[in-house]
Every structure is written in structure tokens, then in C-alpha cells.
Design a protein around this motif. Structure first.
Motif, PDB file in Angstrom:
ATOM      1  N   MET A   1       0.847  -1.159   0.000  1.00 50.64           N
ATOM      2  CA  MET A   1       0.000   0.000   0.000  1.00 50.64           C
ATOM      3  C   MET A   1       0.893   1.223   0.000  1.00 50.64           C
ATOM      4  SD  MET A   1      -3.098  -1.079   2.463  1.00 50.64           S
ATOM      5  CE  MET A   1      -4.263  -0.298   1.390  1.00 50.64           C
ATOM      6  N   ARG A   2       0.453   2.238  -0.678  1.00 47.74           N
ATOM      7  CA  ARG A   2       1.269   3.441  -0.819  1.00 47.74           C
ATOM      8  C   ARG A   2       0.528   4.657  -0.281  1.00 47.74           C
ATOM      9  NH1 ARG A   2       3.203   6.755  -6.012  1.00 47.74           N
ATOM     10  NH2 ARG A   2       4.796   7.946  -4.935  1.00 47.74           N
ATOM     11  N   PHE A   3       1.267   5.456   0.478  1.00 52.70           N
ATOM     12  CA  PHE A   3       0.798   6.768   0.915  1.00 52.70           C
ATOM     13  C   PHE A   3       1.634   7.785   0.145  1.00 52.70           C
ATOM     14  CE2 PHE A   3      -0.166   3.963   4.463  1.00 52.70           C
ATOM     15  CZ  PHE A   3      -1.481   4.285   4.714  1.00 52.70           C
ATOM     16  N   SER A   4       1.105   8.244  -0.975  1.00 53.25           N
ATOM     17  CA  SER A   4       1.900   9.065  -1.892  1.00 53.25           C
ATOM     18  C   SER A   4       2.284  10.413  -1.292  1.00 53.25           C
ATOM     19  CB  SER A   4       1.166   9.262  -3.213  1.00 53.25           C
ATOM     20  OG  SER A   4      -0.097   9.831  -3.006  1.00 53.25           O
ATOM     21  N   LYS A   5       1.406  11.028  -0.522  1.00 55.17           N
ATOM     22  CA  LYS A   5       1.732  12.331   0.070  1.00 55.17           C
ATOM     23  C   LYS A   5       2.869  12.213   1.079  1.00 55.17           C
ATOM     24  CE  LYS A   5      -2.646  14.640  -0.597  1.00 55.17           C
ATOM     25  NZ  LYS A   5      -3.755  15.366   0.012  1.00 55.17           N
ATOM     26  N   LEU A   6       2.980  11.071   1.729  1.00 61.02           N
ATOM     27  CA  LEU A   6       4.025  10.852   2.724  1.00 61.02           C
ATOM     28  C   LEU A   6       5.220  10.112   2.145  1.00 61.02           C
ATOM     29  CD1 LEU A   6       1.703   9.799   5.665  1.00 61.02           C
ATOM     30  CD2 LEU A   6       2.780  12.024   5.301  1.00 61.02           C
ATOM     31  N   ASN A   7       5.092   9.691   0.878  1.00 57.30           N
ATOM     32  CA  ASN A   7       6.141   8.956   0.184  1.00 57.30           C
ATOM     33  C   ASN A   7       6.517   7.681   0.949  1.00 57.30           C
ATOM     34  OD1 ASN A   7       7.645   8.746  -2.127  1.00 57.30           O
ATOM     35  ND2 ASN A   7       9.435   9.765  -1.259  1.00 57.30           N
ATOM     36  N   GLU A   8       5.501   6.919   1.346  1.00 57.20           N
ATOM     37  CA  GLU A   8       5.695   5.671   2.084  1.00 57.20           C
ATOM     38  C   GLU A   8       5.005   4.528   1.351  1.00 57.20           C
ATOM     39  OE1 GLU A   8       5.799   7.155   6.711  1.00 57.20           O
ATOM     40  OE2 GLU A   8       3.894   6.538   5.852  1.00 57.20           O
ATOM     41  N   ILE A  15      -3.971 -11.708   4.361  1.00 59.38           N
ATOM     42  CA  ILE A  15      -4.905 -12.098   5.422  1.00 59.38           C
ATOM     43  C   ILE A  15      -5.496 -10.868   6.110  1.00 59.38           C
ATOM     44  CG2 ILE A  15      -3.140 -12.389   7.222  1.00 59.38           C
ATOM     45  CD1 ILE A  15      -6.095 -14.722   6.775  1.00 59.38           C
ATOM     46  N   HIS A  16      -4.687  -9.829   6.261  1.00 58.70           N
ATOM     47  CA  HIS A  16      -5.184  -8.597   6.874  1.00 58.70           C
ATOM     48  C   HIS A  16      -6.151  -7.873   5.937  1.00 58.70           C
ATOM     49  CE1 HIS A  16      -2.444  -9.238  10.120  1.00 58.70           C
ATOM     50  NE2 HIS A  16      -1.385  -9.138   9.333  1.00 58.70           N
ATOM     51  N   LEU A  17      -5.859  -7.910   4.640  1.00 56.90           N
ATOM     52  CA  LEU A  17      -6.773  -7.282   3.680  1.00 56.90           C
ATOM     53  C   LEU A  17      -8.123  -7.985   3.687  1.00 56.90           C
ATOM     54  CD1 LEU A  17      -4.325  -6.672   0.709  1.00 56.90           C
ATOM     55  CD2 LEU A  17      -5.145  -5.019   2.386  1.00 56.90           C
ATOM     56  N   PHE A  18      -8.115  -9.314   3.834  1.00 55.53           N
ATOM     57  CA  PHE A  18      -9.383 -10.047   3.931  1.00 55.53           C
ATOM     58  C   PHE A  18     -10.158  -9.640   5.180  1.00 55.53           C
ATOM     59  CE2 PHE A  18      -7.011 -13.529   1.500  1.00 55.53           C
ATOM     60  CZ  PHE A  18      -7.474 -13.073   0.278  1.00 55.53           C
ATOM     61  N   GLU A  25     -17.807  -5.496   4.680  1.00 51.50           N
ATOM     62  CA  GLU A  25     -19.047  -6.214   4.337  1.00 51.50           C
ATOM     63  C   GLU A  25     -20.025  -6.274   5.497  1.00 51.50           C
ATOM     64  OE1 GLU A  25     -17.545  -9.968   2.849  1.00 51.50           O
ATOM     65  OE2 GLU A  25     -18.033  -9.333   0.796  1.00 51.50           O
ATOM     66  N   GLU A  26     -19.503  -6.218   6.724  1.00 54.13           N
ATOM     67  CA  GLU A  26     -20.363  -6.254   7.907  1.00 54.13           C
ATOM     68  C   GLU A  26     -20.835  -4.861   8.320  1.00 54.13           C
ATOM     69  OE1 GLU A  26     -17.930  -8.323  10.729  1.00 54.13           O
ATOM     70  OE2 GLU A  26     -18.293 -10.282   9.787  1.00 54.13           O
ATOM     71  N   GLY A  27     -20.632  -3.878   7.442  1.00 55.95           N
ATOM     72  CA  GLY A  27     -21.123  -2.530   7.700  1.00 55.95           C
ATOM     73  C   GLY A  27     -20.124  -1.622   8.387  1.00 55.95           C
ATOM     74  N   GLY A  28     -18.899  -2.076   8.524  1.00 57.55           N
ATOM     75  CA  GLY A  28     -17.859  -1.267   9.154  1.00 57.55           C
ATOM     76  C   GLY A  28     -17.272  -0.256   8.193  1.00 57.55           C
ATOM     77  N   ARG A  29     -16.182   0.349   8.612  1.00 55.45           N
ATOM     78  CA  ARG A  29     -15.579   1.391   7.792  1.00 55.45           C
ATOM     79  C   ARG A  29     -15.037   0.821   6.487  1.00 55.45           C
ATOM     80  NH1 ARG A  29     -10.907   4.625  10.493  1.00 55.45           N
ATOM     81  NH2 ARG A  29     -10.129   4.980   8.420  1.00 55.45           N
ATOM     82  N   LYS A  30     -15.060   1.653   5.450  1.00 57.23           N
ATOM     83  CA  LYS A  30     -14.642   1.232   4.123  1.00 57.23           C
ATOM     84  C   LYS A  30     -13.147   1.403   3.901  1.00 57.23           C
ATOM     85  CE  LYS A  30     -19.067   2.425   2.092  1.00 57.23           C
ATOM     86  NZ  LYS A  30     -19.759   3.255   1.115  1.00 57.23           N
ATOM     87  N   SER A  31     -12.552   2.342   4.602  1.00 56.04           N
ATOM     88  CA  SER A  31     -11.135   2.616   4.372  1.00 56.04           C
ATOM     89  C   SER A  31     -10.270   1.941   5.433  1.00 56.04           C
ATOM     90  CB  SER A  31     -10.886   4.124   4.386  1.00 56.04           C
ATOM     91  OG  SER A  31     -11.241   4.656   5.651  1.00 56.04           O
ATOM     92  N   ILE A  32      -8.991   1.863   5.132  1.00 56.93           N
ATOM     93  CA  ILE A  32      -8.010   1.302   6.060  1.00 56.93           C
ATOM     94  C   ILE A  32      -7.161   2.468   6.550  1.00 56.93           C
ATOM     95  CG2 ILE A  32      -6.125  -0.331   6.329  1.00 56.93           C
ATOM     96  CD1 ILE A  32      -7.209  -1.751   3.794  1.00 56.93           C
ATOM     97  N   SER A  33      -7.080   2.633   7.836  1.00 57.57           N
ATOM     98  CA  SER A  33      -6.344   3.777   8.375  1.00 57.57           C
ATOM     99  C   SER A  33      -4.835   3.560   8.261  1.00 57.57           C
ATOM    100  CB  SER A  33      -6.719   4.022   9.831  1.00 57.57           C
ATOM    101  OG  SER A  33      -6.164   3.029  10.658  1.00 57.57           O
ATOM    102  N   ARG A  34      -4.107   4.651   8.226  1.00 58.64           N
ATOM    103  CA  ARG A  34      -2.645   4.579   8.187  1.00 58.64           C
ATOM    104  C   ARG A  34      -2.118   3.902   9.448  1.00 58.64           C
ATOM    105  NH1 ARG A  34       1.632   8.108   9.710  1.00 58.64           N
ATOM    106  NH2 ARG A  34       3.488   7.653   8.491  1.00 58.64           N
ATOM    107  N   ALA A  35      -2.755   4.164  10.582  1.00 67.29           N
ATOM    108  CA  ALA A  35      -2.333   3.528  11.837  1.00 67.29           C
ATOM    109  C   ALA A  35      -2.441   2.007  11.751  1.00 67.29           C
ATOM    110  CB  ALA A  35      -3.170   4.064  12.999  1.00 67.29           C
ATOM    111  N   GLU A  36      -3.497   1.506  11.112  1.00 68.34           N
ATOM    112  CA  GLU A  36      -3.652   0.063  10.934  1.00 68.34           C
ATOM    113  C   GLU A  36      -2.566  -0.493  10.013  1.00 68.34           C
ATOM    114  OE1 GLU A  36      -8.400  -0.759  11.313  1.00 68.34           O
ATOM    115  OE2 GLU A  36      -7.728   0.407   9.584  1.00 68.34           O
ATOM    116  N   ILE A  37      -2.244   0.242   8.974  1.00 71.63           N
ATOM    117  CA  ILE A  37      -1.200  -0.195   8.046  1.00 71.63           C
ATOM    118  C   ILE A  37       0.149  -0.216   8.742  1.00 71.63           C
ATOM    119  CG2 ILE A  37       0.018   0.345   5.909  1.00 71.63           C
ATOM    120  CD1 ILE A  37      -2.838  -0.762   5.560  1.00 71.63           C
TER     121      ILE A  37
END
Length: 63
Positions: A1-8, A15-18, A25-37
Motif C-alpha cells: 500500500m502506498r501513501f503518496s503524500k508521505l512517500n511511504e 490475510i489482513h486485507l481479507f 461487508e459487515e457494515g464497518g468502515r470502508k477505508s483502512i487507516s494509516r495507523a492500521e497499516i
């Protein structure tokens, strides 16, 4: 995964992406936070030339 503004760039196990997809799918957040990454991923160091040296990271993780 790339964070282009931070150049990371991070390598994250599928398994984590799944798990994130299941959360969505269970109604949770759609995005993945940088902290999780940062917590679950492995940063890939960038060099002057536009290379993405992910193979040494995979070697340490899987071999």
C-alpha cells in the motif's frame, strides 16, 4: 500500500486485507487507516531511483 503524500510504501499480508474486507461487508468502515497499516504492515524503504525493493522484506517474512 502506498501513501503518496508521505512517500511511504508498505507490504501487508493478504490475510489482513481479507479482515478489512470482512469489516466492510459487515457494515464497518470502508477505508483502512494509516495507523492500521503501520501496525500490521512492513515499511519498504525507498531509494533515490524509483525502485520498490519488496523482495528483501518478503525474504525476512516468509523464508
Amino acid at each position: 500500500m502506498r501513501f503518496s503524500k508521505l512517500n511511504e510504501i508498505f507490504l501487508i499480508d493478504a490475510i489482513h486485507l481479507f479482515e478489512f474486507w470482512r469489516r466492510y461487508e459487515e457494515g464497518g468502515r470502508k477505508s483502512i487507516s494509516r495507523a492500521e497499516i503501520i501496525e500490521l504492515g512492513h515499511i519498504i524503504p525507498l531509494f533515490f531511483q524509483p525502485q520498490i525493493p519488496y523482495l528483501p522484506i518478503e525474504d525476512t517474512l516468509y523464508f
